[in-house]
Design a protein around this motif. Structure first.
Motif, PDB file in Angstrom:
ATOM      1  N   LEU A   1       0.825  -1.205   0.000  1.00 13.77           N
ATOM      2  CA  LEU A   1       0.000   0.000   0.000  1.00 13.77           C
ATOM      3  C   LEU A   1       0.862   1.259   0.000  1.00 13.77           C
ATOM      4  N   VAL A   2       1.949   1.261   0.745  1.00 14.28           N
ATOM      5  CA  VAL A   2       2.854   2.411   0.761  1.00 14.28           C
ATOM      6  C   VAL A   2       3.486   2.612  -0.618  1.00 14.28           C
ATOM      7  N   LEU A   3       3.890   1.533  -1.272  1.00 15.10           N
ATOM      8  CA  LEU A   3       4.471   1.652  -2.605  1.00 15.10           C
ATOM      9  C   LEU A   3       3.461   2.202  -3.612  1.00 15.10           C
ATOM     10  N   ILE A   4       2.226   1.757  -3.514  1.00 18.15           N
ATOM     11  CA  ILE A   4       1.175   2.286  -4.394  1.00 18.15           C
ATOM     12  C   ILE A   4       0.946   3.763  -4.112  1.00 18.15           C
ATOM     13  N   THR A   5       0.941   4.129  -2.829  1.00 18.39           N
ATOM     14  CA  THR A   5       0.694   5.519  -2.452  1.00 18.39           C
ATOM     15  C   THR A   5       1.821   6.431  -2.921  1.00 18.39           C
ATOM     16  N   ILE A   6       3.039   5.936  -2.942  1.00 21.35           N
ATOM     17  CA  ILE A   6       4.151   6.750  -3.444  1.00 21.35           C
ATOM     18  C   ILE A   6       3.938   7.092  -4.913  1.00 21.35           C
ATOM     19  N   LEU A   7       3.440   6.127  -5.681  1.00 23.48           N
ATOM     20  CA  LEU A   7       3.225   6.361  -7.112  1.00 23.48           C
ATOM     21  C   LEU A   7       1.971   7.199  -7.372  1.00 23.48           C
ATOM     22  N   LEU A   8       0.848   6.799  -6.792  1.00 27.22           N
ATOM     23  CA  LEU A   8      -0.433   7.495  -6.992  1.00 27.22           C
ATOM     24  C   LEU A   8      -1.182   7.590  -5.664  1.00 27.22           C
ATOM     25  N   PRO A   9      -1.098   8.726  -4.978  1.00 24.42           N
ATOM     26  CA  PRO A   9      -1.729   8.864  -3.669  1.00 24.42           C
ATOM     27  C   PRO A   9      -3.237   8.565  -3.650  1.00 24.42           C
ATOM     28  N   PRO A  10      -4.039   8.973  -4.650  1.00 22.66           N
ATOM     29  CA  PRO A  10      -5.470   8.668  -4.574  1.00 22.66           C
ATOM     30  C   PRO A  10      -5.796   7.171  -4.562  1.00 22.66           C
TER      31      PRO A  10
ATOM     32  N   ASN B   1      -8.263  14.064  -1.417  1.00 19.14           N
ATOM     33  CA  ASN B   1      -6.938  13.657  -1.848  1.00 19.14           C
ATOM     34  C   ASN B   1      -6.726  13.908  -3.334  1.00 19.14           C
ATOM     35  N   ILE B   2      -7.743  13.682  -4.147  1.00 16.46           N
ATOM     36  CA  ILE B   2      -7.616  13.968  -5.576  1.00 16.46           C
ATOM     37  C   ILE B   2      -7.375  15.456  -5.789  1.00 16.46           C
ATOM     38  N   CYS B   3      -8.120  16.293  -5.082  1.00 17.39           N
ATOM     39  CA  CYS B   3      -7.924  17.745  -5.207  1.00 17.39           C
ATOM     40  C   CYS B   3      -6.525  18.162  -4.749  1.00 17.39           C
ATOM     41  N   LEU B   4      -6.060  17.605  -3.617  1.00 17.89           N
ATOM     42  CA  LEU B   4      -4.725  17.945  -3.128  1.00 17.89           C
ATOM     43  C   LEU B   4      -3.640  17.458  -4.084  1.00 17.89           C
ATOM     44  N   THR B   5      -3.835  16.311  -4.680  1.00 12.24           N
ATOM     45  CA  THR B   5      -2.857  15.796  -5.634  1.00 12.24           C
ATOM     46  C   THR B   5      -2.823  16.659  -6.887  1.00 12.24           C
TER      47      THR B   5
ATOM     48  N   TYR C   1       1.745  17.517  -5.942  1.00 12.39           N
ATOM     49  CA  TYR C   1       1.953  16.102  -5.643  1.00 12.39           C
ATOM     50  C   TYR C   1       2.247  15.868  -4.157  1.00 12.39           C
ATOM     51  N   ILE C   2       2.980  16.774  -3.517  1.00  7.82           N
ATOM     52  CA  ILE C   2       3.366  16.611  -2.110  1.00  7.82           C
ATOM     53  C   ILE C   2       2.166  16.700  -1.165  1.00  7.82           C
ATOM     54  N   PRO C   3       1.247  17.675  -1.300  1.00 10.96           N
ATOM     55  CA  PRO C   3       0.090  17.685  -0.389  1.00 10.96           C
ATOM     56  C   PRO C   3      -0.758  16.423  -0.490  1.00 10.96           C
ATOM     57  N   GLY C   4      -0.870  15.855  -1.667  1.00 13.19           N
ATOM     58  CA  GLY C   4      -1.606  14.611  -1.826  1.00 13.19           C
ATOM     59  C   GLY C   4      -0.947  13.470  -1.074  1.00 13.19           C
ATOM     60  N   HIS C   5       0.386  13.437  -1.102  1.00 16.47           N
ATOM     61  CA  HIS C   5       1.117  12.412  -0.358  1.00 16.47           C
ATOM     62  C   HIS C   5       0.937  12.574   1.146  1.00 16.47           C
ATOM     63  N   ILE C   6       1.031  13.794   1.620  1.00 15.65           N
ATOM     64  CA  ILE C   6       0.892  14.039   3.060  1.00 15.65           C
ATOM     65  C   ILE C   6      -0.474  13.563   3.532  1.00 15.65           C
ATOM     66  N   HIS C   7      -1.508  13.927   2.822  1.00  7.97           N
ATOM     67  CA  HIS C   7      -2.869  13.524   3.197  1.00  7.97           C
ATOM     68  C   HIS C   7      -3.021  12.006   3.133  1.00  7.97           C
ATOM     69  N   ALA C   8      -2.518  11.375   2.092  1.00  8.06           N
ATOM     70  CA  ALA C   8      -2.651   9.929   1.931  1.00  8.06           C
ATOM     71  C   ALA C   8      -1.920   9.177   3.036  1.00  8.06           C
ATOM     72  N   PHE C   9      -0.698   9.581   3.334  1.00 14.07           N
ATOM     73  CA  PHE C   9       0.049   8.887   4.381  1.00 14.07           C
ATOM     74  C   PHE C   9      -0.544   9.138   5.766  1.00 14.07           C
TER      75      PHE C   9
END
Length: 96
Positions: free
Chosen positions: A9-18, A34-38, A42-50
């Motif tokens: 899941l972490v590897l998937i999130t690194i590539l595509l946070p949504p 998350n889609i809006c943040l991405t 790209y970084i805000p989407g990652h922060i929210h996803a993680f």
């Protein structure tokens, strides 16, 4: 199996946070945010996803140990994440 799925899941999130958010929270407000943040960056989407993944796995571990958090995690709108995937009648939700 749980550790392997978390790493995947972490590897998937690194590539595509949504996609990582969808896997944890499903289709709802958290995915839309998350889609809006991405799209905004790209970084805000990652922060929210993680953050969502951290809350999910932390609550899942607490439920496994028999400890339940009464307070809701701020900024998380999915009941599945709030309960660590243990919702839908398997855990009595605390009354605020």
């Amino acid at each position: 199996m749980g550790m392997v799925s978390a790493i995947f899941l972490v590897l998937i999130t690194i590539l595509l946070p949504p996609i990582g958010v969808y896997a944890v929270a499903g289709c709802g407000a958290d995915l839309f945010i998350n889609i809006c943040l991405t799209l905004l960056g790209y970084i805000p989407g990652h922060i929210h996803a993680f953050y969502l993944e951290y809350v999910y796995y932390d609550r899942k571990e607490q439920a496994r140990e028999g400890r339940f958090t009464a307070a809701r995690a701020p900024g998380v709108y999915s009941e599945r994440v709030q309960s660590g995937g243990q919702g839908y009648g398997t855990i009595v939700q605390p009354v605020n």
